[in-house]
Write a protein that holds these residues in place. Sequence first.
Motif, mmCIF file in Angstrom:
data_model
loop_
_atom_site.group_PDB
_atom_site.id
_atom_site.type_symbol
_atom_site.label_atom_id
_atom_site.label_comp_id
_atom_site.label_asym_id
_atom_site.label_seq_id
_atom_site.Cartn_x
_atom_site.Cartn_y
_atom_site.Cartn_z
ATOM 1 N N LEU A 12 15.236 7.018 -14.934
ATOM 2 C CA LEU A 12 13.984 7.723 -15.172
ATOM 3 C C LEU A 12 13.299 7.820 -13.808
ATOM 4 C CD1 LEU A 12 12.118 8.897 -17.331
ATOM 5 C CD2 LEU A 12 11.286 6.595 -17.786
ATOM 6 N N GLY A 13 13.412 9.012 -13.189
ATOM 7 C CA GLY A 13 13.113 9.182 -11.771
ATOM 8 C C GLY A 13 11.832 8.532 -11.308
ATOM 9 N N SER A 14 10.720 8.844 -11.973
ATOM 10 C CA SER A 14 9.502 8.055 -11.785
ATOM 11 C C SER A 14 8.470 8.428 -12.823
ATOM 12 C CB SER A 14 8.910 8.196 -10.378
ATOM 13 O OG SER A 14 8.110 9.360 -10.240
ATOM 14 N N LEU A 15 7.552 7.502 -13.037
ATOM 15 C CA LEU A 15 6.370 7.676 -13.866
ATOM 16 C C LEU A 15 5.172 7.155 -13.080
ATOM 17 C CD1 LEU A 15 7.712 6.121 -17.204
ATOM 18 C CD2 LEU A 15 7.576 8.568 -16.669
ATOM 19 N N ALA A 16 4.006 7.689 -13.381
ATOM 20 C CA ALA A 16 2.764 7.108 -12.861
ATOM 21 C C ALA A 16 2.376 5.960 -13.781
ATOM 22 C CB ALA A 16 1.662 8.157 -12.824
ATOM 23 N N ILE A 17 2.253 4.769 -13.198
ATOM 24 C CA ILE A 17 2.034 3.558 -13.995
ATOM 25 C C ILE A 17 0.774 2.833 -13.506
ATOM 26 C CG2 ILE A 17 2.967 1.261 -14.529
ATOM 27 C CD1 ILE A 17 4.411 3.489 -16.003
ATOM 28 N N ARG A 18 -0.031 2.406 -14.479
ATOM 29 C CA ARG A 18 -1.238 1.648 -14.168
ATOM 30 C C ARG A 18 -0.885 0.170 -14.003
ATOM 31 N NH1 ARG A 18 -6.536 2.983 -14.673
ATOM 32 N NH2 ARG A 18 -5.972 4.904 -15.798
ATOM 33 N N ASN A 19 -1.436 -0.457 -12.987
ATOM 34 C CA ASN A 19 -1.204 -1.869 -12.724
ATOM 35 C C ASN A 19 -1.772 -2.710 -13.863
ATOM 36 O OD1 ASN A 19 -1.514 -4.583 -11.641
ATOM 37 N ND2 ASN A 19 -1.122 -3.700 -9.633
ATOM 38 N N GLU A 20 -0.998 -3.690 -14.299
ATOM 39 C CA GLU A 20 -1.460 -4.583 -15.384
ATOM 40 C C GLU A 20 -2.743 -5.328 -15.008
ATOM 41 O OE1 GLU A 20 -0.181 -4.902 -18.326
ATOM 42 O OE2 GLU A 20 1.842 -4.058 -18.212
#
Length: 276
Positions: A81-89
């Motif tokens: 999955l090439g990339s996703l924008a992810i929020r830091n925990e």
Amino acid sequence: MRAAIYQANTGIDPLLGARALVEAAERAAGAGADMLFSPEMSAVLDRDRARAASSIVTEAEDVALAAMRETAAKYGLWVHLGSLAIRNEAGDDHFANRGYVIDDTGAIRARYDKMHLFDVDLPDGQSIRESAAYRAGRQPLVVDTPWGRLGLAICYDVRFPDLFRALSDAGATIFSIPAAFTRPTGAAHWHILLRARAIEAAAYVVAAAQTGKHADGRETYGHSLVVDPWGAVQLDMEDDVGVKLVELDGAAVLAARSRIPVLEHRRAIAAAEVAR
């Protein structure tokens, strides 16, 4: 490996993005693929930072990641999955541009955060400041697959050959470089850079890309490529949205490295001196 490359025209709705990813995985599995490669920002591509922030969630909450893990397990399909924008925990103000390697049981085998962030003012008037929203990764990463060791990169990383030297030094025989290249820089440099990375390390390059005019108004270059270890382009998807398959043969890596043994001839390079 029978690799499936998904060239996407991702929009601003995460549910639609997740659905398109699942459909791509189903098409890949139905065609007999071993592994699916998707582009940078596979689920949401939105340059409106305020609007995009409302759809960026933690890894545990991300619908596209959950859907792809479930689909990988259902069909016995590996996925980059090439990339996703992810929020830091921890609630950090900066997000991660993070790629995932998912195995055929749905387990996450690797997480890679894009190391080089694209901050630039382009001739077409676009001003891009990735560092305003994203925090750079710090660690090159390889992951073992049944078809060889896979080295991970994302988009702008392609311009930094030291990263790919580190990946091939760690045993990578395939580089995956998902991207959302702009049209001007894509037309000028995309093919050249990807072929160079393949030739330098005598490794395969798999580069799934975004293409076309997007819902946020940007245009991306497309031309998802697979380049073999001798630098020949095996697949160029041009402007088409969809999934295409190509065979990667580990013997081609051995053949290229035996003809020109670049890895054996590498030397540690000290800082250059200035002649006076």
